[in-house]
Scaffold this motif. Structure first.
Motif, PDB file in Angstrom:
ATOM      1  N   UNK A 263      40.105  44.752  45.357  1.00  0.00           N
ATOM      2  CA  UNK A 263      41.222  45.833  45.175  1.00  0.00           C
ATOM      3  C   UNK A 263      42.079  45.919  46.352  1.00  0.00           C
ATOM      4  N   UNK A 264      41.355  45.919  47.330  1.00  0.00           N
ATOM      5  CA  UNK A 264      41.857  46.129  48.575  1.00  0.00           C
ATOM      6  C   UNK A 264      42.913  44.875  48.976  1.00  0.00           C
ATOM      7  N   UNK A 265      42.505  43.582  48.716  1.00  0.00           N
ATOM      8  CA  UNK A 265      43.241  42.407  49.089  1.00  0.00           C
ATOM      9  C   UNK A 265      44.278  41.826  48.269  1.00  0.00           C
ATOM     10  N   UNK A 266      43.895  42.001  46.767  1.00  0.00           N
ATOM     11  CA  UNK A 266      44.595  41.792  45.498  1.00  0.00           C
ATOM     12  C   UNK A 266      45.264  40.226  45.851  1.00  0.00           C
ATOM     13  N   UNK A 267      44.280  39.207  46.159  1.00  0.00           N
ATOM     14  CA  UNK A 267      44.953  37.825  46.213  1.00  0.00           C
ATOM     15  C   UNK A 267      45.409  37.249  45.225  1.00  0.00           C
ATOM     16  N   UNK A 268      46.820  36.594  45.399  1.00  0.00           N
ATOM     17  CA  UNK A 268      47.248  35.734  44.063  1.00  0.00           C
ATOM     18  C   UNK A 268      46.664  34.487  43.917  1.00  0.00           C
ATOM     19  N   UNK A 269      46.003  33.780  44.979  1.00  0.00           N
ATOM     20  CA  UNK A 269      45.337  32.550  44.716  1.00  0.00           C
ATOM     21  C   UNK A 269      43.867  32.660  45.646  1.00  0.00           C
TER      22      UNK A 269
END
Length: 480
Positions: A263-269
């Protein structure tokens, strides 16, 4: 405009990340290396990656920053190989070195300390920089100063040496841990945040659940909103190891802790650098699952044979509770055996094991994710014969992703399909090329949309006969 190129190298079981920064006139500003090691397929995958980095640096070459996340061999043992490719010490200058963990542990099997080898290439007065216990660029109030700047690239430390401060803070029931054990060494890992223009990359080393817990403590809503708002790519913590990723010393729930990190980083890939090692069993599909809902879909790279999808390889177990529907809609539990399987996905997950050829049992037909409750079976799967692959991200105002595959691997991929996919080069026309770059059909614009809608299937590629080059090939990396 300025440009960043980020290679997630194929080193088998290990880690290697090479970054180059270019200015507005496309002139090289400088280079960064984050880890370089391999414990499996070192000769056939790891050393060629060291040769690739050396070739990109040239002679004389300069590494502006080297970050060694921690002292495990599969993150550092290619450093001596890289340095040995330069005939003279003066042929390679290294301006800054940052490392996690204890200096003494960088000496392996009685050899010269890797940090000492790097130090010999640094200007007089410079020395490798240790990270203090529980180090973070985001501890305390803003503004947050990067530890390194190179043109438009800024580098911060999200967390380093987490284990040095004892059990996780506010965990309730701290435990004393043995010093120098494997978990502690991994927990020391330097977790790096790289920011370039609007995009960010997070490189996690072998971060454990405890590392992530302490990292979560410093990622306030302000930090997440202003420094982690466009994470293009994140490397799986500890190669996606379920054993250590869910292990938070001090009584914290490991699953909730990982969810907070996501939730803190929310990476796209998501990228995973690992090989088939029975004692490790990573990258774990169960760890990857926590990232699925936030990843973009079909945005970065697509296999032209599979429409908007591509392959990734992960370790699946029957306890993961995955299911799939057959053509009649009947629901089945999958898999029956715990093992590495290659599956299809539209989600932006990329592993250096692009496909696993043995003991597949036809499971390359399964699509996972996006739907974790009912897997799909496509009509005509087309398994490639790739070996290990590298992934190349290029960032300007847009983000593009290319698969980097060696010449023999590319010829196998084309031969397995029986035709040359549209946009891919004809193997007979490659000349002396040893590395082949396979771009995606689309560029991914850096924006605020999340997640992207599933891309429509691409038109069926034009089928052409797949010729095989008659040129002698270099030593091949063995098929898995």
């Amino acid at each position: 405009m300025s440009k960043l190129v980020f290679w997630v190298l194929d080193v088998g079981q290990g880690s290697g990340n090479f970054i180059q920064v270019f200015d507005d006139s496309d002139k090289l500003v400088g280079s960064v290396l984050i880890d370089l090691g391999s414990e499996r397929n070192k000769a056939t995958a790891g050393f060629p990656s060291a040769e690739f980095v050396a070739a990109m640096l040239g002679v004389p070459g300069t590494l502006d920053l080297v970050v060694l996340s921690h002292s495990d061999s599969d993150h550092i043992n290619l450093i001596p190989d890289l340095l040995g490719l330069f005939k003279k010490t003066s042929d390679l200058k290294i301006n800054k070195v940052i490392y996690g963990g204890d200096l003494a542990r960088y000496a392996k099997r009685g050899g010269t300390n890797v940090l000492a080898r790097l130090h010999a290439h640094m200007p007089s007065g410079n020395a490798p920089t240790p990270t203090p216990p529980k180090e973070s660029s985001f501890a305390g109030p803003a503004p947050y100063t990067p530890v390194f700047v190179l043109g438009d690239l800024k580098v911060w430390i999200l967390m380093a040496n987490a284990a040095e401060s004892g059990a996780a803070p506010s965990s309730g029931g701290a435990k004393k841990r043995k010093t120098g054990d494997g978990y502690n060494t991994n927990t020391n890992s330097v977790v790096v945040l790289l920011g370039f223009r609007k995009a960010q990359f997070v490189v996690t080393g072998d971060a454990t659940g405890t590392t992530l817990f302490q990292l979560n403590d410093v990622v306030t809503p302000f930090v997440a909103a202003n420094y982690l708002n466009e994470v293009v790519m994140l490397t799986l913590p500890h190669h996606g190891s379920a054993t250590t990723t869910f292990d938070v010393r001090g009584g914290v729930d490991g699953k909730d802790n990982l969810k907070t990190f996501v939730d803190n980083t929310k990476p796209r890939s998501l990228t995973g650098s690992a090989d088939k090692v029975r004692t490790f069993k990573h990258p774990s599909a169960k760890v990857m699952e926590y990232f699925w809902t936030g990843l973009t879909r079909g945005k970065y790279w697509k296999d032209p044979t599979l429409g908007d999808r591509h392959f990734y390889t992960a370790y699946f177990t029957p306890n993961d509770d995955y299911t799939y529907k057959d053509g009649k809609g009947t629901l089945y539990k999958w898999p029956s055996d715990a093992w590495w399987y290659s599956v299809q996905t539209a989600s932006d997950i990329y592993t250096n094991m692009y496909v696993y050829a043995d003991q597949m049992g036809g499971q390359q037909e399964i699509v996972l994710p996006p739907n974790s409750s009912a897997l799909e079976v496509p009509d005509k799967p087309m398994p490639p014969r790739a070996l290990g692959v590298a992934w190349k991200y290029t960032v300007t105002d847009t983000v593009t992703l290319e698969m980097q595959v060696n010449r023999p691997g590319y010829e196998r991929m084309v031969a397995a399909r029986g035709f040359v996919p549209a946009g891919w080069p004809d193997p007979a026309t490659l000349g002396e090329a040893q590395w082949i770059s396979l771009p995606s059909a689309d560029a991914a614009v850096v924006d605020d949309s999340r997640p992207a809608a599933a891309a429509p299937p691409e038109p069926a590629p034009t089928r052409r006969t797949a010729p095989t080059s008659q040129r002698p090939l270099p030593r091949l990396r063995e098929l898995p």
